[in-house]
Design an enzyme around this catalytic site. Structure first.
Site, PDB file in Angstrom:
ATOM      1  N   ASP A  71       0.843  -1.197   0.000  1.00 46.97           N
ATOM      2  CA  ASP A  71       0.000   0.000   0.000  1.00 46.97           C
ATOM      3  C   ASP A  71       0.876   1.245   0.000  1.00 46.97           C
ATOM      4  O   ASP A  71       1.760   1.400   0.848  1.00 46.97           O
ATOM      5  CB  ASP A  71      -0.893  -0.005   1.250  1.00 46.97           C
ATOM      6  CG  ASP A  71      -1.810   1.200   1.318  1.00 46.97           C
ATOM      7  OD1 ASP A  71      -2.964   1.085   0.881  1.00 46.97           O
ATOM      8  OD2 ASP A  71      -1.380   2.259   1.820  1.00 46.97           O
ATOM      9  N   TYR A  94       2.563  10.018  -0.120  1.00 43.71           N
ATOM     10  CA  TYR A  94       3.723   9.465   0.577  1.00 43.71           C
ATOM     11  C   TYR A  94       5.038   9.849  -0.100  1.00 43.71           C
ATOM     12  O   TYR A  94       6.103   9.748   0.521  1.00 43.71           O
ATOM     13  CB  TYR A  94       3.645   7.937   0.642  1.00 43.71           C
ATOM     14  CG  TYR A  94       2.480   7.383   1.416  1.00 43.71           C
ATOM     15  CD1 TYR A  94       1.623   8.205   2.152  1.00 43.71           C
ATOM     16  CD2 TYR A  94       2.218   6.016   1.413  1.00 43.71           C
ATOM     17  CE1 TYR A  94       0.556   7.682   2.849  1.00 43.71           C
ATOM     18  CE2 TYR A  94       1.150   5.486   2.119  1.00 43.71           C
ATOM     19  CZ  TYR A  94       0.317   6.320   2.826  1.00 43.71           C
ATOM     20  OH  TYR A  94      -0.758   5.788   3.508  1.00 43.71           O
ATOM     21  N   LYS A 121      -3.183   5.904  -3.753  1.00 44.14           N
ATOM     22  CA  LYS A 121      -4.298   6.777  -3.369  1.00 44.14           C
ATOM     23  C   LYS A 121      -4.226   8.103  -4.109  1.00 44.14           C
ATOM     24  O   LYS A 121      -3.148   8.696  -4.224  1.00 44.14           O
ATOM     25  CB  LYS A 121      -4.260   7.037  -1.857  1.00 44.14           C
ATOM     26  CG  LYS A 121      -4.200   5.768  -1.015  1.00 44.14           C
ATOM     27  CD  LYS A 121      -4.066   6.086   0.460  1.00 44.14           C
ATOM     28  CE  LYS A 121      -3.783   4.831   1.258  1.00 44.14           C
ATOM     29  NZ  LYS A 121      -2.396   4.329   1.056  1.00 44.14           N
ATOM     30  N   HIS A 137      -7.848   9.440  -1.118  1.00 44.07           N
ATOM     31  CA  HIS A 137      -7.126   9.402   0.159  1.00 44.07           C
ATOM     32  C   HIS A 137      -7.910  10.015   1.317  1.00 44.07           C
ATOM     33  O   HIS A 137      -7.814   9.567   2.456  1.00 44.07           O
ATOM     34  CB  HIS A 137      -5.780  10.112   0.010  1.00 44.07           C
ATOM     35  CG  HIS A 137      -4.745   9.636   0.986  1.00 44.07           C
ATOM     36  ND1 HIS A 137      -3.400   9.798   0.778  1.00 44.07           N
ATOM     37  CD2 HIS A 137      -4.849   9.000   2.163  1.00 44.07           C
ATOM     38  CE1 HIS A 137      -2.730   9.291   1.787  1.00 44.07           C
ATOM     39  NE2 HIS A 137      -3.575   8.801   2.658  1.00 44.07           N
TER      40      HIS A 137
END
Length: 288
Positions: free
Chosen positions: A46, A51, A76, A109
């Site tokens: 994931d 990120y 996401k 997200h």
């Protein structure tokens, strides 16, 4: 280990129940983390646009020695992408960065941009519908095998479904011992929406909780193992994050079962109110 345990999404896609979360793993370290996880046995990875490590995660997936169709990869849509054009472009950019022909799943997200999370009543209904339409089109085009949402409440799901052609297949939420939104979890599961639990160790706060530690000692396991097993037994996908191979291995060693009585005790442990540096993430309320 628990790697063979799976759930099935509403469209028939099979998803491994234990995943490697990659939040806070730097892009230049992500490929090694993914390769280590795959060697240990992980088949679900994931990541997210937010990120900043999609490139590294993609490299790890491509170079880990496991066939692409045997690894479930999720990313996401950035929380700030609340129009069709931006969301659609972001999906294509994720595929480019990761060097993958398709993703197994992509999710919105957050219903709100991060700067407004827990700070605004605006649920961005129209913006989320536009982002969702971009996901639907990417799904129809074969770029994504499944689509879903994250950090959303029941009302967000209901408003989204009013305009959606395809309903969300997952809802990824903060869910752990001492913060288990059972009403939301039950609602999603009754609607055929698989729930994913991120930060199962409560951003590390569970390690400081004497009641959780005592229960882990009772079963002869670590606190993270107890926390992950708890979410698994609630029927959720679980996404513990780590770049440490020893922790990856330990997190998957879940060959024990929490009794029904102890599950009830864990559901009612006092709610953690302060996540320190992680307080900006959505908190769904404690014990419902």
């Amino acid at each position: 280990m628990i790697f063979k345990e799976t759930l099935t999404l509403a469209n028939g896609v099979v998803i491994p129940q234990l995943a490697l979360g990659t939040w806070f793993i730097d892009d230049d370290k992500a490929a090694v983390a993914v390769r280590n996880a795959a060697e240990i046995g992980y088949r679900h990875i994931d990541t997210a646009q937010a990120y900043g490590n999609e490139r590294g995660v993609g490299e790890g997936v491509r170079t880990c020695g496991v066939a692409r169709d045997e690894i479930f990869v999720t990313s996401k849509v950035a929380a700030e992408h609340k129009d069709y054009k931006t969301a659609a472009a972001g999906i294509d950019e994720t595929l480019r960065k990761m060097g993958l022909d398709y993703l197994d799943m992509m999710i919105i997200h957050s219903p709100q941009p991060w700067k407004e999370v827990n700070q605004s009543d605006n649920r961005y209904i129209e913006g989320n519908r536009e982002a969702w339409r971009a996901l639907e089109d990417a799904y129809k085009a074969g770029k994504l095998r499944a689509i879903g949402v994250s950090n959303v409440l029941q009302g967000d799901i209901e408003s989204l479904c009013e305009a959606a052609e395809i309903k969300p297949m997952v809802n990824q939420i903060l869910a752990h011992i001492s913060n288990t939104p059972l009403e939301l979890i039950n609602y999603c599961q009754q609607k055929g929406i698989v729930v994913e639990a991120y930060s199962p160790v409560a951003h590390g706060e569970a390690l400081k909780n004497p009641a959780i530690k005592a229960m882990a000692d009772k079963y002869g396991v670590t606190v993270p193992q107890l926390c992950i097993r708890y979410d698994i037994q609630l029927g959720m996908i679980v996404l513990p994050k780590t770049a440490n191979p020893d922790h990856m291995r330990s997190n998957a060693e879940l060959d024990f079962v929490i009794s029904d009585e102890d599950m009830e005790l864990l559901k009612n442990i006092e709610h953690i109110k302060d996540y320190g540096d992680h307080s900006f993430f959505p908190v769904f309320g404690g014990k419902f």
